[in-house]
Each structure stands twice: as structure tokens, then as C-alpha cells.
Design an enzyme around this catalytic site. Sequence first.
Site, PDB file in Angstrom:
ATOM      1  N   ILE A 119       0.891  -1.198  -0.075  1.00  0.00           N
ATOM      2  CA  ILE A 119      -0.102   0.025   0.272  1.00  0.00           C
ATOM      3  C   ILE A 119       0.942   1.139   0.141  1.00  0.00           C
ATOM      4  CG2 ILE A 119      -0.171   0.029   2.691  1.00  0.00           C
ATOM      5  CD1 ILE A 119      -2.953   1.155   2.466  1.00  0.00           C
ATOM      6  N   SER A 120       0.697   2.276  -0.791  1.00  0.00           N
ATOM      7  CA  SER A 120       1.775   3.564  -1.015  1.00  0.00           C
ATOM      8  C   SER A 120       1.477   4.256   0.503  1.00  0.00           C
ATOM      9  CB  SER A 120       0.960   4.209  -1.652  1.00  0.00           C
ATOM     10  OG  SER A 120       0.890   3.979  -3.272  1.00  0.00           O
ATOM     11  N   GLN A 121       2.771   4.825   0.577  1.00  0.00           N
ATOM     12  CA  GLN A 121       2.859   5.514   1.709  1.00  0.00           C
ATOM     13  C   GLN A 121       2.040   6.859   1.896  1.00  0.00           C
ATOM     14  OE1 GLN A 121       7.217   6.241   0.647  1.00  0.00           O
ATOM     15  NE2 GLN A 121       6.950   7.910   2.067  1.00  0.00           N
TER      16      GLN A 121
END
Length: 272
Positions: A119-121
Site C-alpha cells: 500500500i502506498s505510503q
Amino acid sequence: MNKPVNRHPFPGTPKRVGRVGAGRGFSAANSNTRISLPGRTLDVSAFAAPASHARPGNLGLNSDRLRAQMIQRLRNQGIQDERVLDAMMAVPRHVFVDEGLASRAYEDAALPIGQGQTISQPWVVARMISAMCENRVPVKVLEVGAGCGYQAAVLAQFVKEVHAVERIRGLYELARGHLRELKLQGRVRLSFGDGMLGLPNTAPFDAIVVAAAGIKIPQALLDQLAVGGRLIAPEGGAAQRLILIERTGPAAWHREELESVRFVPLRAGTQS
């Protein structure tokens, strides 16, 4: 009043302006990516992969406090758009990660959610949405690469009509489950399909966010951008940058280069 994000909050960030011509792109499948900024490297990703659907239950009331700390950190990192910050405060990021990582959900990090994907930061999500929506309130947005559904959930907090495309069947099902759990399925129109094609039957879009890098941004997506609308995507091969594009006329696009990034390649087709 909403505050627009500074396009170049970090010193020494170059930019280049020009026009975008016709070109072929790719569609998307992601894994870990990195952003290089003065003094630090940020790991990012845009697409998630299927993971256990077990719900994290160990955060309790701490999730609100941890989200507030995340929002303050984003402000310190240069994110100023209050719509985006409010939206990220409203969305429980821990719902979108595996139960074993729930305690790390509000760190500024890309977290694995299965099959080598992440999951993207938070900073990357906030930066791309802020740049795409600067000084405007888009009514209809296209997200290419729904992944686990987190970015679509954030967009749905202040965008009236969110359309999201995912090319990997398992991710599509994962995102659909998360959005249903948060009662957002009516606010996000999720499609399984090839992201390089966009959604021509639904276009034009006021804004488009793309989350993996091709040598050129797909012309199909540029064509689906409304005049006055903005698209943000990574572009390049070995050397990549975030590219912000505004459509200024029926056959005219204005482009600006933002931070250096490292995304995985966009890929065509779908994966069952």
C-alpha cells in the site's frame, strides 16, 4: 479555506515545461517504488495485492490519535491542501493493511499486503492528490490502479464522482471488499479492466491519477482528460519523474516535472 499544496516543497526540485504529443503508454501493475528527494529516499507503491481480509482489531481508540500524528507529519513534509488532509484523517488506513501490520498502518511507509505488493505510503498519496487537485475542486476523477482501494477511499471523501480501474482480479476483489466495509461502494465506481485504456465511455474526467510509469503517458488517458483538467503520473524508464499535465485545449497539454521517482513499469492487459 483550502490551502493549495506547494508544487515544489523541497529545495532543489527542478521542473521543466513543454507540450505532450501523442504517444503510446502501458497499463499498470505495481510493486515497491522509491522517490528520491534531498536527503532522503521514500519507498512508494501504487498497487496493492491480495492479502488476508482479516480486520485489524488491535488499534482501538489509538487509531484516531495515530491518524492525527500522520496528518501533522504530512503538514511538516509540505502537504498543505486541507481537503486532502481532512480526507486522510477520515479514512482508517489500518483497514487496508493486513492485521499483523495494523500497528504500523500510520507510519510514513509503504507496507506489504501480500504477493510482494504494498500500500502506498501516506506522503505519496497526499502529494499526488494535492498536485492533481490544486486550486480546483474536481467533480469527476479517474484513478488508474485501485489496488487495495485506499486512494479511492481518500478521494471519495471530497470528490463527488470517483472512478477507479484495477487490472488484477484479486486486487479488484480486495478493493471492492474494503470499500463495501467502509460503505463507500456507492461513492467509488470500481471497474476491472486495462488501465491504459482508461474509461472512454465515462470520460471526460476533471482529474486523473496514474500510479505506475511508462516511457510515455498513455495518449488514451490524455484524450480522456477534460479541458482544464489535470493528470498526474510517473513517467520514464531508468530515470523517472512525477509529471503533472493540464489540458489547455482540444489538442494542447501543458506539462510540468515534479519530484524524481522510481515506479515499476505500467503493463497492458488484465490478470485473472
